[in-house]
Scaffold this active site. Structure first.
Site, PDB file in Angstrom:
ATOM      1  N   GLY A  46      13.622 -16.533  56.291  1.00  0.00           N
ATOM      2  CA  GLY A  46      13.148 -15.287  56.886  1.00  0.00           C
ATOM      3  C   GLY A  46      11.928 -14.796  56.143  1.00  0.00           C
ATOM      4  CD  GLN A  51       9.245 -11.304  52.290  1.00  0.00           C
ATOM      5  OE1 GLN A  51       9.707 -11.523  53.396  1.00  0.00           O
ATOM      6  NE2 GLN A  51       9.699 -11.890  51.196  1.00  0.00           N
ATOM      7  CB  CYS A  88      13.914 -12.080  48.388  1.00  0.00           C
ATOM      8  SG  CYS A  88      12.556 -11.204  49.189  1.00  0.00           S
ATOM      9  CG  LEU A  89      10.354 -16.824  50.726  1.00  0.00           C
ATOM     10  CD1 LEU A  89       9.476 -17.181  51.923  1.00  0.00           C
ATOM     11  CD2 LEU A  89      10.640 -18.070  49.899  1.00  0.00           C
ATOM     12  CG  HIS A 130      16.831 -10.014  52.901  1.00  0.00           C
ATOM     13  ND1 HIS A 130      17.244 -10.225  51.608  1.00  0.00           N
ATOM     14  CD2 HIS A 130      15.485 -10.211  52.886  1.00  0.00           C
ATOM     15  CE1 HIS A 130      16.192 -10.536  50.848  1.00  0.00           C
ATOM     16  NE2 HIS A 130      15.115 -10.542  51.605  1.00  0.00           N
ATOM     17  CD  GLU A 131      13.614 -11.624  55.981  1.00  0.00           C
ATOM     18  OE1 GLU A 131      12.525 -11.068  55.729  1.00  0.00           O
ATOM     19  OE2 GLU A 131      14.140 -12.444  55.207  1.00  0.00           O
ATOM     20  CG  HIS A 134      11.382  -7.549  53.217  1.00  0.00           C
ATOM     21  ND1 HIS A 134      10.842  -7.416  51.957  1.00  0.00           N
ATOM     22  CD2 HIS A 134      12.144  -8.666  53.175  1.00  0.00           C
ATOM     23  CE1 HIS A 134      11.266  -8.419  51.191  1.00  0.00           C
ATOM     24  NE2 HIS A 134      12.064  -9.191  51.901  1.00  0.00           N
TER      25      HIS A 134
HETATM   26 NI    NI Z   1      13.117 -10.916  51.327  1.00  0.00          NI
END
Ligand code: NI
Length: 166
Positions: A46, A51, A88-89, A130-131, A134
């Site tokens: 995701g 991000q 998470c990236l 989660h996304e 963000h």
């Molecule tokens: Ni994330």
């Protein structure tokens, strides 16, 4: 298509307020195409606009063949709690157990602007949450205990490798 830079914690773009997508044009399509390219090149499941430094309500998810482009999402209902290990990236190398809803009902638009309402459960509901988090500047680190938060911050500030412990 090109791979964009991934912004990592504590970059302040991750905390900025995101704007609703109102224009479904080529610029949006190319942002989405770049996001796919970027997410796959980092082995993510995701990715959200902030991000890649874009403060817009754009999310992409590819989990077990369920590939979704999610614009302007709103969580209508949530139910239950389950705990999953999340990464998470924007927090490379960090994996922590986080509580998230077991089931959610979400409304969003796809890349053409068409509205969808879906009920999602299990790990996919956790990925969605989660996304979507963000998009309001909420991060993994906000959803763990104060002790764990301190530990993550320390690791990041020392730039220690989480896997090899040195
Ligand atoms: Ni994330």
């Amino acid at each position: 298509m090109s791979v964009r830079k991934i912004y990592t914690y504590p970059d302040k773009v991750l905390r900025e307020k995101t704007k609703t997508v109102e224009i479904f044009d080529e610029e949006l399509s190319s942002l989405i195409a770049d996001m796919w390219e970027t997410m796959y090149s980092y082995d993510g499941i995701g990715l959200a606009g902030p991000q890649v430094g874009i403060s817009k309500k754009v999310v992409i998810i590819d989990y077990e063949g369920q590939k979704k482009t999610i614009l302007n999402p709103v969580i209508l209902e949530k139910e239950g709690t389950c705990t999953h290990e999340e990464g998470c990236l924007s927090f490379p190398g960090i994996y922590v157990n986080v509580d998230s809803p077991e089931r959610i009902k979400v409304r969003y638009q796809d890349e053409k602007g068409t509205l969808h309402t879906e009920e999602i459960e299990g790990f996919l509901a956790c990925v969605f949450s989660h996304e979507i988090d963000h998009l309001s500047g909420t991060l993994l680190i906000d959803r763990v205990s104060p002790l764990k938060r301190q530990f993550i911050k320390k690791r990041i500030s020392k730039n220690v490798c989480m896997e090899c412990e040195n």
